[in-house]
Design an enzyme around this catalytic site. Structure first.
Site, PDB file in Angstrom:
ATOM      1  N   ASP A  11      68.501 -48.103  22.154  1.00 46.52           N
ATOM      2  CA  ASP A  11      68.214 -46.957  23.021  1.00 46.52           C
ATOM      3  C   ASP A  11      66.773 -47.116  23.482  1.00 46.52           C
ATOM      4  O   ASP A  11      65.852 -47.163  22.655  1.00 46.52           O
ATOM      5  CB  ASP A  11      68.367 -45.640  22.255  1.00 46.52           C
ATOM      6  CG  ASP A  11      69.819 -45.346  21.920  1.00 46.52           C
ATOM      7  OD1 ASP A  11      70.682 -45.646  22.756  1.00 46.52           O
ATOM      8  OD2 ASP A  11      70.091 -44.822  20.826  1.00 46.52           O
ATOM      9  N   ASP A 130      79.717 -39.206  26.082  1.00 49.85           N
ATOM     10  CA  ASP A 130      78.974 -38.446  25.072  1.00 49.85           C
ATOM     11  C   ASP A 130      79.689 -37.114  24.904  1.00 49.85           C
ATOM     12  O   ASP A 130      79.864 -36.367  25.877  1.00 49.85           O
ATOM     13  CB  ASP A 130      77.531 -38.195  25.518  1.00 49.85           C
ATOM     14  CG  ASP A 130      76.722 -39.483  25.622  1.00 49.85           C
ATOM     15  OD1 ASP A 130      77.110 -40.482  24.986  1.00 49.85           O
ATOM     16  OD2 ASP A 130      75.708 -39.496  26.344  1.00 49.85           O
TER      17      ASP A 130
END
Length: 251
Positions: A11, A130
């Site tokens: 990330d 998500d």
């Protein structure tokens, strides 16, 4: 049975690898190029690179960083963050990405999935989902998990497959960073509903959690970040353990 994959995730924020809990409280986890090199060396099956604030900041993924990572590794490489057009994907593939991951842009413009699958082939298109459990429903979120949508997660997973996605990257925001285990029930539901591979993300804390997600959760790949970045679990040891549990791993 198809072999299972272990995928570290980088990330990226401001050019550094970061890791948070439930998508917040980010802390620095190191240099992405150096981490990528280590993971390729250790036998990771693939690498995912997500520029987590590209959509929120309304900018493109960091092409130069993608190029540097691609030069360093010899394993399949998926890149996501701020991708919203065929031109964006061309630029990333030219920089060395093997696949791209879209999330917010796919929700905003579902036709983009069809367009990218047609232009580059389904094998190149990963749709990241998500999801958070809200009022008894699994709800899709965008913008790095900041914005809830009207979409129900399982229905959206089926739709992205119908539109030509080659893989689903499913992240449970409820389990993300908790190290308490993957969202097994939801992962199993998505894996059962979709005929394309499902990468499970969010919640890995122990080697047993990967056994659970491959058996109970029926996932095709397990993705994790902090346990690898902070050397809590080493990839070679994890793959050996999974083989000992009778799970077929990529060599």
């Amino acid at each position: 049975m198809l072999t299972k994959r272990i995928i570290p995730c980088l990330d990226i924020k401001d050019g550094r690898t970061v890791k948070g809990t439930n998508f917040v409280n980010l802390r620095d986890a190191g240099d992405p190029v150096a981490l990528a090199a280590v993971y390729a060396q250790q036998g990771a099956d693939e690498l995912v690179f997500l520029d987590i604030t590209a959509t929120v900041d309304e900018r493109k993924t960091l092409i130069e960083l993608v190029r540097n990572v691609a030069h360093t590794i010899n394993i399949p490489f998926t890149v996501g963050g701020g991708i919203s057009s065929v031109a964006d994907v061309s630029a990333l593939l030219n920089a060395g990405a093997d696949k791209i991951s879209i999330n917010s842009s796919a929700v905003r413009n579902p036709g983009l999935i069809n367009e990218l699958a047609l232009e580059f082939g389904s094998q190149c298109v990963v749709v990241a989902i998500d999801t958070r459990y809200v009022d008894g429903e699994h709800i899709v979120h965008t913008h790095g998990g900041r914005k809830p949508t009207e979409l129900r997660t399982i229905a959206w997973a089926k739709e992205v497959e119908d539109r030509g996605a080659g893989e689903i990257l499913l992240t449970s925001m409820d389990t993300d960073g908790t190290k308490a285990g993957f969202a097994l029930e939801l992962t199993a539901q998505i894996s059962g509903a979709a005929n394309i591979p499902v990468i499970a993300s969010g919640g890995a804390g122990t080697m047993e959690h990967f056994v659970d997600v491959f058996t109970t959760g029926k996932a095709d790949a397990g993705l994790a970040a902090s346990i690898f970045h902070f050397k809590e679990i080493e990839i070679p040891a994890l793959k050996n353990y999974l083989r000992e549990q009778g799970i077929e791993m990529r060599v």
